[in-house]
Design a protein around this motif. Sequence first.
Motif, PDB file in Angstrom:
ATOM      1  N   MET A   1      44.515  41.845  49.448  1.00 46.25           N
ATOM      2  CA  MET A   1      43.795  40.574  49.322  1.00 46.25           C
ATOM      3  C   MET A   1      44.529  39.664  48.340  1.00 46.25           C
ATOM      4  O   MET A   1      44.933  40.094  47.263  1.00 46.25           O
ATOM      5  N   LEU A   2      44.679  38.422  48.735  1.00 49.58           N
ATOM      6  CA  LEU A   2      45.346  37.433  47.892  1.00 49.58           C
ATOM      7  C   LEU A   2      44.460  37.076  46.704  1.00 49.58           C
ATOM      8  O   LEU A   2      43.254  36.898  46.857  1.00 49.58           O
ATOM      9  N   GLN A   3      45.046  36.961  45.523  1.00 47.43           N
ATOM     10  CA  GLN A   3      44.321  36.490  44.343  1.00 47.43           C
ATOM     11  C   GLN A   3      45.056  35.283  43.784  1.00 47.43           C
ATOM     12  O   GLN A   3      46.260  35.352  43.522  1.00 47.43           O
ATOM     13  N   LEU A   4      44.318  34.180  43.593  1.00 46.05           N
ATOM     14  CA  LEU A   4      44.912  32.957  43.086  1.00 46.05           C
ATOM     15  C   LEU A   4      44.377  32.672  41.681  1.00 46.05           C
ATOM     16  O   LEU A   4      43.162  32.539  41.480  1.00 46.05           O
ATOM     17  N   SER A   5      45.283  32.578  40.716  1.00 48.47           N
ATOM     18  CA  SER A   5      44.924  32.245  39.337  1.00 48.47           C
ATOM     19  C   SER A   5      44.566  30.767  39.235  1.00 48.47           C
ATOM     20  O   SER A   5      44.667  30.013  40.217  1.00 48.47           O
ATOM     21  N   GLN A   6      44.201  30.350  38.043  1.00 51.15           N
ATOM     22  CA  GLN A   6      43.864  28.941  37.835  1.00 51.15           C
ATOM     23  C   GLN A   6      45.031  28.036  38.216  1.00 51.15           C
ATOM     24  O   GLN A   6      44.866  27.060  38.957  1.00 51.15           O
ATOM     25  N   SER A   7      46.216  28.344  37.729  1.00 46.28           N
ATOM     26  CA  SER A   7      47.371  27.492  38.020  1.00 46.28           C
ATOM     27  C   SER A   7      47.759  27.569  39.497  1.00 46.28           C
ATOM     28  O   SER A   7      48.153  26.557  40.095  1.00 46.28           O
ATOM     29  N   GLN A   8      47.654  28.743  40.096  1.00 45.36           N
ATOM     30  CA  GLN A   8      47.977  28.877  41.521  1.00 45.36           C
ATOM     31  C   GLN A   8      46.969  28.124  42.388  1.00 45.36           C
ATOM     32  O   GLN A   8      47.335  27.523  43.408  1.00 45.36           O
ATOM     33  N   ALA A  80      30.658  29.474  28.920  1.00 43.13           N
ATOM     34  CA  ALA A  80      29.313  29.759  29.415  1.00 43.13           C
ATOM     35  C   ALA A  80      29.304  29.975  30.921  1.00 43.13           C
ATOM     36  O   ALA A  80      28.410  30.639  31.454  1.00 43.13           O
ATOM     37  N   ILE A  81      30.296  29.431  31.625  1.00 46.51           N
ATOM     38  CA  ILE A  81      30.309  29.508  33.082  1.00 46.51           C
ATOM     39  C   ILE A  81      31.566  30.233  33.560  1.00 46.51           C
ATOM     40  O   ILE A  81      32.679  29.911  33.140  1.00 46.51           O
ATOM     41  N   SER A  82      31.370  31.230  34.414  1.00 52.34           N
ATOM     42  CA  SER A  82      32.472  31.935  35.069  1.00 52.34           C
ATOM     43  C   SER A  82      32.233  31.872  36.571  1.00 52.34           C
ATOM     44  O   SER A  82      31.101  32.075  37.032  1.00 52.34           O
ATOM     45  N   ALA A  83      33.293  31.590  37.325  1.00 49.86           N
ATOM     46  CA  ALA A  83      33.102  31.436  38.767  1.00 49.86           C
ATOM     47  C   ALA A  83      34.328  31.922  39.528  1.00 49.86           C
ATOM     48  O   ALA A  83      35.465  31.785  39.062  1.00 49.86           O
ATOM     49  N   LEU A  98      40.630  35.859  46.710  1.00 52.86           N
ATOM     50  CA  LEU A  98      39.749  35.613  45.579  1.00 52.86           C
ATOM     51  C   LEU A  98      40.383  34.477  44.791  1.00 52.86           C
ATOM     52  O   LEU A  98      41.503  34.597  44.295  1.00 52.86           O
ATOM     53  N   ILE A  99      39.665  33.362  44.707  1.00 53.00           N
ATOM     54  CA  ILE A  99      40.225  32.107  44.213  1.00 53.00           C
ATOM     55  C   ILE A  99      39.490  31.673  42.951  1.00 53.00           C
ATOM     56  O   ILE A  99      38.260  31.771  42.876  1.00 53.00           O
ATOM     57  N   ASP A 100      40.251  31.188  41.952  1.00 53.16           N
ATOM     58  CA  ASP A 100      39.647  30.764  40.692  1.00 53.16           C
ATOM     59  C   ASP A 100      38.574  29.702  40.947  1.00 53.16           C
ATOM     60  O   ASP A 100      38.863  28.594  41.425  1.00 53.16           O
ATOM     61  N   GLY A 101      37.328  30.034  40.625  1.00 61.59           N
ATOM     62  CA  GLY A 101      36.217  29.157  40.959  1.00 61.59           C
ATOM     63  C   GLY A 101      36.107  27.926  40.091  1.00 61.59           C
ATOM     64  O   GLY A 101      35.670  26.868  40.563  1.00 61.59           O
ATOM     65  N   GLY A 102      36.499  28.038  38.828  1.00 61.20           N
ATOM     66  CA  GLY A 102      36.427  26.879  37.946  1.00 61.20           C
ATOM     67  C   GLY A 102      37.375  25.780  38.378  1.00 61.20           C
ATOM     68  O   GLY A 102      36.996  24.600  38.461  1.00 61.20           O
TER      69      GLY A 102
END
Length: 314
Positions: A1-8, A80-83, A98-102
């Motif tokens: 499964m692909l995982q994308l960080s905030q910068s990605q 306070a928020i994680s997404a 799974l993609i950085d929600g913020g």
Amino acid sequence: MLQLSQSQTRDALPFDRLIVALDEMFRTGCEMPVRHHHDMEVPGETPATLLLMPAWLPGRYSAVKIVNVVPGNSDRGLPAISAQVLLSSGKTGEMLALIDGGELTARRTAAASALAANYLARQDASHLVIAGTGRVAENLIAAHKAIRPISKVTIWGRSKAKAEAMADRAAQIHGIEVSGTNDLESAVRVADVVSAATLSVEPLIKGAWLQPGVHVDLVGAFKPTMRESDDEAIRKAKVFVDTRAGATKEGGDIVQPIASGVLKVEDIAGDLFELARGQARGRQSENDVTLFKSVGAALEDLAAAVLAYEMATA
């Protein structure tokens, strides 16, 4: 499964492509149930909240944004928020990414505002005023620049120092004139587009300040008890929303005027579904005052997640 960080995630969601993706999703539609909202006990602390926002394109993709809101994290020095956004195949159920929600949320929120402005702001709009200094506010500059010839930006914040710091960063990034101010009225009176992204519970944008031809974009005030515009702004403007179901229940800028009789539900000129499908008319003259209220929708998360996945795997 692909995982994308905030910068990605940021790199996979360029605003020109993201705005088009949102426009297409509003035009064609998807399945979008009401979001799930669950209170979660945290012993000895303020309860946390779990939000689940699903949407899917039958046989193609499904996505769910999972958001944890934990007020007690402020005492731990944590956000306070994680997404996160989980994208799956709509045919096999295979989990794809799974993609950085913020980052995804900040960018799709700004892109939705720019999409609305593409229908509602004057073609020659060049002066953007931003109220707010948070993450979404910074993204609004790039998003509006993607669809209008923005050459000047004025940033207002409750802290002038924060506004000036954000202005310095934005000027370096975008290569245009950007300044900070503590005089919101003067800035709004000469603006072409006013974009507010705050947590205000009292109106910031006053109708008396709005000049003919201005477009007002209200992104913050996501609860019925919050508000960024006053009654005169609502009376003066042609009012549009992202989704009628969401804005008439969640956004104080719409909920409160409806409750007081200042605005009738039938007076809302259109939503993004209707604008994208040509079922509602946007700006009709250079002198129209237009106002757009956004509260967000899982449809936008799905469109952004699909784009991010397809960009990252191309």
